[in-house]
Write a protein that holds these residues in place. Structure first.
Motif: not given
Ligand SMILES: [Zn+2]
Length: 426
Positions: A134-135, A205-207, A178-180
């Motif tokens: 996901d981006r 979160f951490q991408p 989205v937390k991509p």
């Protein structure tokens, strides 16, 4: 251009140096030949310079071709389109719009457009993600891709595009919702998100990958982004006219040039520079026959890396992009010092709140400084001597204390400005 096969483009990351050189040479030939025969701008330009196709036998013969400038592209945009192109069937990439001026753009066939997207995917996959990640990308409107097809949505992860014109809080909101796996945005946008997080907002979160572009990344930017997002950023050198020219390698040992997208020259006084020496980046598009750009002067300053990349990549590698030509100090004896080197020196002065270094005359530079209370005469003298040394004693340096820096109409910081006439601005 031949029909594209996604796997072929992705596999080029593992090509040998020989395969790469062969590909670049033959593709460059095709591009020049086609431009000379089908693109009115180049037909006329080559003719007026007395250039015949048979004069171009090897890669290095490209140096006899005249440069193309951004002014050419703006004033004669239509003449860059290959004859017979139907605009309606093309995709376009446009520069960020400025108030009151039509944004310049380039056209590409759907296949050419897809090639750029596959090259972007290759960068992401090189960093360990798959096509299904996901981006979230923060992009100017002119670079937002068309809506996904049903095949796209089946095969690929979720893609969200947020315009750069949205507020920083909106950018942060979309990313944290989205937390991509991958966040991609201009450095200024990421830095602003970082500021919000330091003020108390959270990312949650951490991408896995953080792609950043648009200006020179300082060591302090890198540290701040790592703190904010939990991972170090990956620097991408990209242009709206061409796409991702080069991207930082996972081994962080330089920027891999996308040799199937562009042919890169780095020149000083129109001659190629040696590895490690800064010069102006001149690009030839290898993946756009619809609207080719040949020896396009970018105004960016970069240098080649000495020796191959330690990660095993066999293609060309940039040591770094050091900033814009107009944001470099031009030495009277020839050569220039880029934003990166200047910021490297001036960022060390922690008792300075903000600064801007302006070259006002060929032999005179002013540093505007917004001081903290700890700033004193000694700091000022030290700044001066460090810069005089950096400019090889060729330029006088004056430090001026100011309350605030003059406003620039750009989200980017302009820490170095050149106000003298240069080959590009003359
Ligand atoms: Zn590498």
């Amino acid at each position: 251009m031949a029909k594209i096969h996604p796997k072929d483009i992705l596999d080029r990351a593992h090509w040998s140096a020989r395969q790469i050189a062969k590909f670049a040479e033959s593709r460059l030939h095709q591009v020049i030949e086609r431009a000379a025969q089908h693109v009115p701008f180049y037909e006329k330009r080559f003719h007026s310079h007395g250039i015949k196709l048979r004069d171009i036998r090897q890669l290095r013969d490209i140096s006899i071709l005249p440069f193309t400038t951004r002014a050419d592209l703006q004033s004669e945009a239509d003449a860059f389109l290959a004859r017979g192109t139907v605009r309606e069937s093309c995709r376009r990439r446009a520069a960020a719009a400025e108030p009151g001026v039509a944004a310049p753009c380039v056209f590409l066939s759907p296949d050419e457009y897809e090639t750029i997207r596959l090259i972007e995917r290759r960068i992401v996959e090189g960093h360990g993600l798959t096509g299904r990640h996901d981006r979230v990308a923060i992009l100017p409107e002119g670079l937002t891709p068309p809506p996904p097809t049903w095949l796209d949505s089946m095969l690929r992860g979720r893609r969200y595009y947020v315009p750069t014109s949205e507020t920083t809080l909106e950018h942060l909101h979309v990313i944290s919702r989205v937390k991509p796996d991958c966040v991609a945005a201009p450095l200024w946008a990421l830095s602003r998100i970082g500021q919000e997080i330091r003020k108390g907002k959270t990312l949650g979160f951490q991408p896995r990958l953080l792609l950043s572009w648009g200006e020179v990344m300082r060591a302090s930017d890198r540290d701040t982004l790592r703190e904010t997002f939990g991972i170090p950023p990956t620097d991408v050198y990209t242009m709206w006219e061409l796409g991702p020219v080069a991207a930082e390698c996972p081994a962080r040992d330089g920027l891999h040039v996308n040799f199937d997208l562009v042919h890169v020259e780095i020149l000083h006084n129109d001659h190629p520079v040696n590895p490690g020496e800064p010069g102006e980046v001149v690009l030839t598009s290898l993946a756009n026959d619809t609207m080719p750009l040949i020896r396009y002067r970018t105004g960016d300053v970069a240098s080649w890396k000495k020796g191959p990349c330690k990660c095993g990549w066999q293609g060309p590698v940039l040591e770094g992009v050091h900033g814009r030509f107009e944001h470099s100090v031009h030495l009277p004896g020839g050569g220039y010092v880029g934003t990166r080197q200047i910021e490297h020196i001036l960022d060390q002065f922690t008792n300075v709140l903000a600064y801007r270094l302006v070259q006002i005359e060929p032999r005179k530079v002013e540093i505007l400084v917004v001081p903290t209370t700890l700033f004193n005469e000694r700091t000022s003298a030290m700044m001066r001597s460090k810069c005089v040394e950096l400019f090889n004693q060729q330029i006088g340096v004056e430090v001026k204390v100011v309350d605030e820096l003059p406003i620039v109409r750009s989200p980017r910081r302009h820490s170095v400005v050149c106000k003298i006439k240069t080959p590009l601005t003359a």
